[in-house]
Scaffold this motif. Structure first.
Motif, PDB file in Angstrom:
ATOM      1  N   ALA A 100       0.828  -1.205   0.000  1.00 30.93           N
ATOM      2  CA  ALA A 100       0.000   0.000   0.000  1.00 30.93           C
ATOM      3  C   ALA A 100       0.864   1.257   0.000  1.00 30.93           C
ATOM      4  CB  ALA A 100      -0.901  -0.007   1.229  1.00 30.93           C
ATOM      5  N   THR A 127       1.201   6.326   4.401  1.00 30.08           N
ATOM      6  CA  THR A 127       0.349   7.421   4.857  1.00 30.08           C
ATOM      7  C   THR A 127       1.096   8.426   5.726  1.00 30.08           C
ATOM      8  OG1 THR A 127      -0.348   6.082   6.743  1.00 30.08           O
ATOM      9  CG2 THR A 127      -1.751   6.029   4.779  1.00 30.08           C
ATOM     10  N   THR A 149      -1.005   2.843   7.314  1.00 27.03           N
ATOM     11  CA  THR A 149      -2.154   2.660   8.193  1.00 27.03           C
ATOM     12  C   THR A 149      -2.955   1.447   7.726  1.00 27.03           C
ATOM     13  OG1 THR A 149      -2.250   5.033   8.623  1.00 27.03           O
ATOM     14  CG2 THR A 149      -4.211   3.756   9.159  1.00 27.03           C
ATOM     15  N   ASN A 150      -3.212   0.524   8.649  1.00 29.81           N
ATOM     16  CA  ASN A 150      -3.967  -0.691   8.360  1.00 29.81           C
ATOM     17  C   ASN A 150      -5.466  -0.436   8.487  1.00 29.81           C
ATOM     18  OD1 ASN A 150      -1.579  -2.326   8.103  1.00 29.81           O
ATOM     19  ND2 ASN A 150      -1.380  -2.186  10.323  1.00 29.81           N
ATOM     20  N   SER A 151      -6.269  -1.349   7.986  1.00 29.21           N
ATOM     21  CA  SER A 151      -7.724  -1.189   8.010  1.00 29.21           C
ATOM     22  C   SER A 151      -8.282  -1.104   9.429  1.00 29.21           C
ATOM     23  CB  SER A 151      -8.411  -2.325   7.247  1.00 29.21           C
ATOM     24  OG  SER A 151      -8.089  -3.569   7.828  1.00 29.21           O
ATOM     25  N   ASP A 152      -7.569  -1.660  10.422  1.00 27.17           N
ATOM     26  CA  ASP A 152      -8.036  -1.592  11.811  1.00 27.17           C
ATOM     27  C   ASP A 152      -7.509  -0.347  12.540  1.00 27.17           C
ATOM     28  OD1 ASP A 152      -5.363  -2.206  12.215  1.00 27.17           O
ATOM     29  OD2 ASP A 152      -5.752  -4.017  13.390  1.00 27.17           O
ATOM     30  N   GLY A 153      -6.799   0.543  11.817  1.00 29.66           N
ATOM     31  CA  GLY A 153      -6.284   1.773  12.412  1.00 29.66           C
ATOM     32  C   GLY A 153      -4.869   1.649  12.966  1.00 29.66           C
ATOM     33  N   SER A 154      -4.352   0.431  13.082  1.00 26.30           N
ATOM     34  CA  SER A 154      -2.969   0.260  13.537  1.00 26.30           C
ATOM     35  C   SER A 154      -2.021   0.684  12.421  1.00 26.30           C
ATOM     36  CB  SER A 154      -2.715  -1.193  13.935  1.00 26.30           C
ATOM     37  OG  SER A 154      -2.832  -2.042  12.803  1.00 26.30           O
ATOM     38  N   GLN A 155      -0.740   0.815  12.747  1.00 29.53           N
ATOM     39  CA  GLN A 155       0.231   1.245  11.747  1.00 29.53           C
ATOM     40  C   GLN A 155       1.427   0.307  11.708  1.00 29.53           C
ATOM     41  OE1 GLN A 155       0.914   5.335  12.952  1.00 29.53           O
ATOM     42  NE2 GLN A 155      -0.476   6.009  11.352  1.00 29.53           N
TER      43      GLN A 155
END
Length: 66
Positions: A2, A5, A30-36
């Motif tokens: 990806a 960000t 940034t992952n879909s669950d908000g973690s990085q």
């Protein structure tokens, strides 16, 4: 992979009267669950410097620090 960000910046204080040095040391995704996920291109010396995440703006490029 990806698009990143955030940029990871290392901030080096150089002492009174000297300009602070900012160095880009990696990027974050940034992952879909908000973690990085943090991806470092170099390993900063955490005992002496601050590391900061800065959101990448549309006008910025992932490879260039301010």
């Amino acid at each position: 992979m990806a698009k990143p960000t955030h940029r990871i910046l290392q901030i080096e204080e150089r002492g009174e009267g000297k300009k602070t040095f900012w160095r880009e040391v990696g990027v974050a995704f940034t992952n879909s669950d908000g973690s990085q996920n943090l991806v470092f291109s170099v390993i900063p010396r955490f005992d002496l410097h601050t590391v900061q995440l800065r959101k990448i703006e549309d006008k910025d490029e992932a490879g260039g620090a301010d």
